[in-house]
Scaffold this active site. Structure first.
Site, short mmCIF file in Angstrom:
data_model
loop_
_atom_site.label_atom_id
_atom_site.label_comp_id
_atom_site.label_asym_id
_atom_site.label_seq_id
_atom_site.Cartn_x
_atom_site.Cartn_y
_atom_site.Cartn_z
N TYR A 152 -5.32 31.30 25.97
CA TYR A 152 -5.96 32.61 26.17
C TYR A 152 -7.27 32.52 26.94
CZ TYR A 152 -2.64 34.83 23.17
OH TYR A 152 -1.48 35.31 22.66
N LYS A 219 1.11 22.50 16.53
CA LYS A 219 2.31 21.93 17.16
C LYS A 219 1.92 20.54 17.68
CE LYS A 219 6.55 22.43 18.59
NZ LYS A 219 7.62 22.16 17.65
N ASP A 273 6.69 25.54 14.10
CA ASP A 273 8.05 26.07 13.98
C ASP A 273 8.52 26.03 12.52
OD1 ASP A 273 7.68 23.41 14.55
OD2 ASP A 273 9.64 23.10 15.47
N ASP A 297 -1.20 34.38 17.33
CA ASP A 297 -0.74 35.64 17.89
C ASP A 297 0.70 35.90 17.44
OD1 ASP A 297 -0.58 37.92 19.37
OD2 ASP A 297 -0.78 36.98 21.32
#
Ligand code: NAD
Length: 409
Positions: A152, A219, A273, A297
Site C-alpha cells: 500500500y 505469509k 492462508d 485488508d
C-alpha cells in the site's frame, strides 16, 4: 470543565476529554449524508441519556471528498487534516476515490498523512443478524492492520515504463534476477519500526481489554524477509516491551501444560492462508490479530462477512497523536440520498469512538439499543431480505428506533 478550550488532548498515550469536546466529522460522499445523520442522532441521544446533559459533543464539520472539492477545490484540504490533528479524535463517512485525478485513495491519504498506523476492526456477532456461520456467536476478534506500508506504500511501476525498465535492468544485471520484458514491478516495504509499533499497539489493547491472545498473521513461509521478518519483529517487541505480560505458544506447552496463566497474553503466529481457514473452523481460538496491511485488508472484510457484512462492521484508524473512526464500507452511490442503507457500520464506529474517549456509559447504551432494535425485527433492507418476518425501515427510521430502544432491558 476538563480544559478551557474544550479540545480533547492526548498526553503520553492517554486522552483528556472535556465535557463538551469539539469533534470534527467528514460527512462523506454517496450514502455518507444518510448514515451520518443517523449516526449523529444516535450518538447525541446516547450521550444525553447517559450523562443527563452534563456532557455533549460539539460537532465540527470539516470538508473532504466531493464536498471538499466543491467547497474548496481540493479533495483533502490541509485545513481538514489540521482540524483532525488539533482535535485528536474525529469520525468520517465513506469517500469516493476520484478516478484518474492522480489520487490513489483519500482514505489511504488520510491514514498516511496523519500517520494513523493502526487500522482497528472489531468483529463481534450481534444476536439475530443473519450470518453464513453455524455459530457466529463464537466470533469475537479485533484485527489490528498495519496502515502505512506493505504494498500500500504505492511504490509500483507500470510494465514497459522507463522506471520499470530501469529497475528491471538493475535487478537483472546486479541482483541476479531474470525478469521478463514488460514486467510490472511493485515494492513491498515492511520495516522493523512500523511493525513493532503496530504489534505493540495490538498487545497493549489486548492487555487493556483483558483479552487472551495476539496472533501475528503473516505469509513468512514465502516472503521470508518481509512477512517472515514481520513475525520475528512481532515476537521481539512482545518480549522487549511486554515481557512480563506475554508468553509464546512454546512456553505455554513446555512450562504450563497448555493452560494460559492468569493475566498473561498468548503471542502466537499463523500463516495467512491457514488463518483464513481457522477463523472459519475454530473462531473461538482467535482474539486480537495483528497483521501487515494487505493481509489485514482481506481478513477484515472476510471476517465482517462472517458476522453480517460490511454494513455492520465498524473501524478506526489510530496513530500516536490522533484517531479517525470510520464506516468500513464505501459510498454505495446507487443508494445515495435514498435514506435506505444500514447505518450500523458508522454507528458502531461511533461506539468505538465513545469507548476510546472513555464515555463508556453512552457507548454501552448504543450497543444495547442496537441489539434490541435488531432483535425486534426492525431493520434496513440489507438485513430485512435475510430475516424472515422482519419489518424493513428506512435508514433514518432505523436510527430513530435505536434511540427509542435506549434503556430497554
Ligand atoms: P461499497 O461499499 O460502496 O458498496 C458495495 C455494495 O455494498 C453496495 O452496492 C451495497 O449493496 C452494499 N453496501 C455498502 N454499504 C452498505 C450499507 N451501509 N448498508 C447496506 N448495504 C451497503 O463499495 P464499492 O461500490 O466498491 O465502492 C464505491 C465507492 O466507495 C468507490 O469510490 C470506492 O473507492 C469508495 N470506497 C470508500 C471507502 C471508504 O471511504 N472507507 C471504502 C471502500 C470504498
Amino acid at each position: 470543565m476538563a480544559n478551557k478550550e474544550q479540545i480533547v488532548k492526548s498526553k503520553d498515550g492517554s486522552l483528556m476529554v472535556p465535557d463538551n469536546p469539539t469533534i470534527p466529522f467528514i460527512e462523506g460522499d454517496g450514502i455518507g449524508p444518510d448514515i451520518w445523520q443517523a449516526a449523529r442522532i444516535v450518538m447525541d441521544s446516547a450521550v444525553q441519556k447517559a450523562y443527563g446533559g452534563t456532557r455533549r459533543i460539539n460537532w465540527l464539520e470539516v470538508p473532504a471528498g466531493e464536498k471538499g472539492f466543491q467547497e474548496t477545490g481540493t479533495w483533502l484540504p490541509d485545513d481538514t487534516l489540521d482540524a483532525i490533528e488539533k482535535n485528536v479524535v474525529a469520525i468520517k463517512g465513506p469517500m469516493t476515490t476520484p478516478v484518474g485525478k492522480g489520487i490513489r485513495s483519500l482514505n489511504v491519504a488520510i491514514r498516511q498523512k496523519l500517520d494513523l498506523y493502526a487500522c482497528v476492526r472489531p468483529v463481534k456477532y450481534i444476536d439475530q443478524v443473519p450470518s453464513p456461520m453455524k455459530h457466529p456467536e463464537k466470533i469475537d476478534m479485533v484485527v489490528f492492520r498495519e496502515n502505512t506500508e506493505d504494498v500500500y506504500a504505492g511504490i509500483e511501476y507500470q510494465a514497459g515504463g522507463s522506471q520499470a525498465e530501469k529497475l528491471r535492468a538493475f535487478l537483472n544485471e546486479q541482483m541476479g534476477t531474470s525478469l521478463q520484458e514488460d514486467t510490472a514491478l511493485g515494492i513491498k516495504p515492511i520495516s522493523a519500526k512500523n511493525t513493532k509499533r503496530l504489534v505493540a499497539a495490538a498487545i497493549a489493547y489486548d492487555i487493556d481489554q483483558n483479552r487472551s491472545s495476539v496472533t501475528l498473521m503473516h505469509k513468512g513461509n514465502i516472503m521470508k524477509f518481509t512477512e517472515g521478518a514481520y513475525a520475528k519483529w512481532g515476537y521481539e517487541v512482545s518480549r522487549e516491551k511486554f515481557g512480563n505480560h506475554t508468553i509464546t505458544e512454546r512456553e505455554l506447552y513446555d512450562d504450563h501444560q497448555g493452560k494460559l496463566p492468569e493475566g498473561k497474553v498468548l503471542i502466537k503466529d499463523r500463516i495467512a492462508d491457514m488463518l483464513f481457514q481457522q477463523v472459519l473452523l475454530r473462531p473461538e481460538e482467535y482474539d486480537v490479530i495483528a497483521t501487515p496491511n494487505l493481509n489485514g485488508d482481506y481478513l477484515s472484510d472476510a471476517l465482517a462477512a462472517q458476522v453480517g457484512g460490511l454494513g455492520m462492521a465498524p473501524g478506526a484508524n489510530i496513530g500516536d497523536s490522533c484517531a479517525v473512526f470510520e464506516a468500513t464500507h464505501g459510498t454505495a452511490p446507487n443508494y445515495a440520498g435514498l435514506d435506505k442503507v444500514n447505518p450500523s457500520s458508522l454507528i458502531l464506529s461511533g461506539v468505538m469512538m465513545l469507548d476510546y474517549m472513555d464515555w463508556r456509559q453512552s457507548s454501552a447504551l448504543i450497543r444495547q439499543a442496537l441489539q434490541a432494535t435488531i432483535k425486534s425485527g426492525t431493520v434496513t433492507y440489507d438485513l430485512a431480505r435475510q430475516i424472515e418476518g422482519a419489518r424493513e425501515v428506512k435508514c433514518s427510521e432505523f436510527a430513530q428506533s435505536i434511540v427509542e430502544h435506549m434503556g430497554d432491558r
